[in-house]
Design a protein around this motif. Sequence first.
Motif, PDB file in Angstrom:
ATOM      1  N   ARG A  19       0.840  -1.203   0.000  1.00 35.55           N
ATOM      2  CA  ARG A  19       0.000   0.000   0.000  1.00 35.55           C
ATOM      3  C   ARG A  19       0.874   1.251   0.000  1.00 35.55           C
ATOM      4  NH1 ARG A  19      -5.393   0.129   2.317  1.00 35.55           N
ATOM      5  NH2 ARG A  19      -4.751   2.208   2.973  1.00 35.55           N
ATOM      6  N   ARG A  23       0.901   4.129  -2.744  1.00 35.07           N
ATOM      7  CA  ARG A  23       0.482   5.500  -2.445  1.00 35.07           C
ATOM      8  C   ARG A  23       1.589   6.496  -2.805  1.00 35.07           C
ATOM      9  NH1 ARG A  23      -3.701   7.337   0.666  1.00 35.07           N
ATOM     10  NH2 ARG A  23      -3.940   5.365   1.745  1.00 35.07           N
ATOM     11  N   SER A  33      -6.108  12.942  -3.722  1.00 31.61           N
ATOM     12  CA  SER A  33      -6.216  12.079  -2.550  1.00 31.61           C
ATOM     13  C   SER A  33      -7.252  10.969  -2.735  1.00 31.61           C
ATOM     14  CB  SER A  33      -6.531  12.906  -1.310  1.00 31.61           C
ATOM     15  OG  SER A  33      -7.701  13.661  -1.533  1.00 31.61           O
ATOM     16  N   VAL A  34      -8.348  11.265  -3.470  1.00 35.35           N
ATOM     17  CA  VAL A  34      -9.372  10.241  -3.671  1.00 35.35           C
ATOM     18  C   VAL A  34      -8.807   9.078  -4.493  1.00 35.35           C
ATOM     19  CG1 VAL A  34     -11.596   9.721  -4.732  1.00 35.35           C
ATOM     20  CG2 VAL A  34     -11.304  11.846  -3.473  1.00 35.35           C
ATOM     21  N   ALA A  37      -6.362   6.990  -2.591  1.00 36.05           N
ATOM     22  CA  ALA A  37      -7.046   6.041  -1.699  1.00 36.05           C
ATOM     23  C   ALA A  37      -7.616   4.873  -2.495  1.00 36.05           C
ATOM     24  CB  ALA A  37      -8.135   6.749  -0.917  1.00 36.05           C
ATOM     25  N   ARG A  38      -8.093   5.151  -3.723  1.00 31.44           N
ATOM     26  CA  ARG A  38      -8.650   4.067  -4.555  1.00 31.44           C
ATOM     27  C   ARG A  38      -7.557   3.086  -4.956  1.00 31.44           C
ATOM     28  NH1 ARG A  38     -12.384   8.085  -8.042  1.00 31.44           N
ATOM     29  NH2 ARG A  38     -14.273   7.880  -6.787  1.00 31.44           N
ATOM     30  N   THR A  40      -4.722   2.523  -3.457  1.00 32.16           N
ATOM     31  CA  THR A  40      -4.233   1.725  -2.325  1.00 32.16           C
ATOM     32  C   THR A  40      -5.266   0.679  -1.897  1.00 32.16           C
ATOM     33  OG1 THR A  40      -4.903   3.533  -0.890  1.00 32.16           O
ATOM     34  CG2 THR A  40      -2.578   3.330  -1.322  1.00 32.16           C
ATOM     35  N   THR A  41      -6.538   1.027  -2.031  1.00 30.48           N
ATOM     36  CA  THR A  41      -7.558   0.026  -1.692  1.00 30.48           C
ATOM     37  C   THR A  41      -7.467  -1.154  -2.650  1.00 30.48           C
ATOM     38  OG1 THR A  41      -9.036   1.715  -0.821  1.00 30.48           O
ATOM     39  CG2 THR A  41     -10.040  -0.390  -1.377  1.00 30.48           C
ATOM     40  N   ASP A  92     -20.700  -9.607  -9.406  1.00 25.49           N
ATOM     41  CA  ASP A  92     -21.022  -8.846  -8.197  1.00 25.49           C
ATOM     42  C   ASP A  92     -21.766  -9.732  -7.221  1.00 25.49           C
ATOM     43  OD1 ASP A  92     -20.068  -6.222  -8.331  1.00 25.49           O
ATOM     44  OD2 ASP A  92     -21.451  -5.826  -9.981  1.00 25.49           O
ATOM     45  N   GLY A  93     -21.413  -9.562  -5.963  1.00 29.39           N
ATOM     46  CA  GLY A  93     -22.173 -10.267  -4.933  1.00 29.39           C
ATOM     47  C   GLY A  93     -21.696 -11.684  -4.688  1.00 29.39           C
ATOM     48  N   THR A  96     -18.331 -10.943  -2.261  1.00 30.56           N
ATOM     49  CA  THR A  96     -18.617  -9.963  -1.216  1.00 30.56           C
ATOM     50  C   THR A  96     -19.667 -10.457  -0.240  1.00 30.56           C
ATOM     51  OG1 THR A  96     -20.076  -8.949  -2.794  1.00 30.56           O
ATOM     52  CG2 THR A  96     -17.973  -7.886  -2.441  1.00 30.56           C
ATOM     53  N   ALA A 102     -14.123  -5.959  -0.964  1.00 28.70           N
ATOM     54  CA  ALA A 102     -14.542  -5.466  -2.269  1.00 28.70           C
ATOM     55  C   ALA A 102     -14.521  -6.535  -3.345  1.00 28.70           C
ATOM     56  CB  ALA A 102     -13.661  -4.303  -2.683  1.00 28.70           C
ATOM     57  N   GLY A 106     -14.739  -5.234  -7.258  1.00 28.81           N
ATOM     58  CA  GLY A 106     -14.429  -3.960  -6.601  1.00 28.81           C
ATOM     59  C   GLY A 106     -13.120  -3.387  -7.134  1.00 28.81           C
ATOM     60  N   ARG A 109     -13.581  -1.937 -10.467  1.00 26.04           N
ATOM     61  CA  ARG A 109     -14.254  -0.632 -10.414  1.00 26.04           C
ATOM     62  C   ARG A 109     -13.322   0.487  -9.984  1.00 26.04           C
ATOM     63  NH1 ARG A 109     -18.908  -3.214  -8.227  1.00 26.04           N
ATOM     64  NH2 ARG A 109     -20.295  -3.440  -9.991  1.00 26.04           N
ATOM     65  N   LEU A 110     -12.413   0.155  -9.064  1.00 26.99           N
ATOM     66  CA  LEU A 110     -11.524   1.192  -8.539  1.00 26.99           C
ATOM     67  C   LEU A 110     -10.498   1.622  -9.574  1.00 26.99           C
ATOM     68  CD1 LEU A 110     -10.915  -0.404  -5.031  1.00 26.99           C
ATOM     69  CD2 LEU A 110     -12.040   1.788  -5.436  1.00 26.99           C
TER      70      LEU A 110
ATOM     71  N   ILE B  79     -14.174   4.725   0.844  1.00 21.59           N
ATOM     72  CA  ILE B  79     -13.915   3.957  -0.380  1.00 21.59           C
ATOM     73  C   ILE B  79     -14.709   2.652  -0.318  1.00 21.59           C
ATOM     74  CG2 ILE B  79     -12.159   2.655  -1.666  1.00 21.59           C
ATOM     75  CD1 ILE B  79     -11.310   5.355  -2.055  1.00 21.59           C
ATOM     76  N   LEU B  83     -17.674   1.430  -2.820  1.00 26.10           N
ATOM     77  CA  LEU B  83     -17.701   0.171  -3.571  1.00 26.10           C
ATOM     78  C   LEU B  83     -18.999  -0.574  -3.321  1.00 26.10           C
ATOM     79  CD1 LEU B  83     -14.086  -1.217  -3.169  1.00 26.10           C
ATOM     80  CD2 LEU B  83     -15.223  -0.556  -5.286  1.00 26.10           C
ATOM     81  N   GLU B  87     -21.709  -1.598  -6.097  1.00 27.03           N
ATOM     82  CA  GLU B  87     -22.106  -2.996  -6.258  1.00 27.03           C
ATOM     83  C   GLU B  87     -23.630  -3.107  -6.140  1.00 27.03           C
ATOM     84  OE1 GLU B  87     -20.578  -7.201  -4.661  1.00 27.03           O
ATOM     85  OE2 GLU B  87     -21.426  -5.948  -3.112  1.00 27.03           O
TER      86      GLU B  87
END
Lengths: 133, 337
Positions: A19, A23, A33-34, A37-38, A40-41, A92-93, A96, A102, A106, A109-110, B79, B83, B87
Amino acid sequence: MQVQTHVDIHSEWGIVAARQAGRKLAREIGFGSVDQARITTAISELARNIYLYANKGQIQIEEVTSSGKRGVKIIAVDEGPGIKDLRRVMEDGFTTSGGLGAGLPGVKRLMDDFNIDSELDAGTSITAIKWLR
Amino acid sequence: MEETKISMYQLYKDMLTSYLANKSEHALYHAQQFSKEMMEKDMSPEETVSLHLSVFQELAEDLPEEVVDSFDILLEVMIGYGLAYREHQSLRDRQQQLESELTVAARMQKSLLPHGEISLDSVDLGVISVPAGKMSGDYYDYALDEHGNIGVAVADVIGKGVPAAMSMSMIKYAMDTLPEQRTQPGALLENLNRVVERNIDSDMFITMMYGFYDPNNHYFHYASAGHEPGFVYDAVKDEFRNLEAKGLVLGVSPKVRYFPDQLHLDAGDFIVLLSDGVTECRVDGEFIEREQLVDMIRKYKHLTAQEIVDEIFQELEKAQEFQLRDDFTLLILRRKV
């Protein structure tokens, strides 16, 4: 010379180190910053997958350029059991719902670009790129 | 996109400025409305947090470093929420797609059931069939042959929803291939049983009652494959009797014999066929008793067959607060003259 970092993932420390490296590079390239964060997530999720399912693997983080655009590329490689049904894990789903965070959808998407290759009993390799706008 | 961002920034700034100046409910209301707009513009929670911080940094100069840093934590947490939100949106889209597929399938299924009215001097026929969900596991049929015989059937696939509906359409297709057995209830069920046994899983089965009324001699011939008993109404005695015949449910064993039975109908007598969704209606938490159902039919017996079944459905639907637990099918065939 483009920046390239390799982090071995065999503990949660490795996840944090990956991470941090991600970053740092994202900030240097100029992501806000957004997006930092994405990115690193996404790294977290990929590294956790290695840690949880493959025990050992590597995260590579590097700068990429393409037709004047700059971006961060994450490559997650492991030699774990591989993924049997790629379509399901990208649904999806699916992951998760078990509370696993995520999941790969996820991460997709990021990030902007996403590619996954997996072979049973051989391992998985995932590449994801975020472009600077 | 950039333009939207700038205008969102300005709007948010105005809103925050106004709130910081007078802490009015009005500004908060404005923020609530604004949140809808942000969702419409696909703005994620993390972008909102970031927007808040940048606006705040501009309005309040020299924010303590801790305050600014604390937003890193909030951003990181958001975040995850962002997500989950995305989803959720994609799952909702998929659900809508499934819903519309089901709607089309339900329409197709409906077209498998007979529609046209049978208006005859000899009999009065009424039927209602309502699925608990979108698709039905109940099947009914009525048909008139060239000799004036009127065949009626009600079948009930054990189970609900799509799997039950697929089995139900199999019954329909199999029935269509057996026109010559419409006046042989036992043989008809034997053939259907073979088809069902061969084509569905062993854990699914179907019950069915089939009969036909011959207006020349006024006999009703029928056979049952483990189906919920119907009723026969005797108009002279004003009495209801059970209409039942022995026979194994369809699909359990390849070779089953069904023995038809017959009864004579006088003018005004009628036959009631139903699926177990009717008797499994709950009123005040209890299954309705067959006697209660008989009382309801008796109450409406002066009406036409169609009106009777409609009234009974409405009454039971209301008593269950409009929540059907099982597919509901009720059919009445009355000898007129």
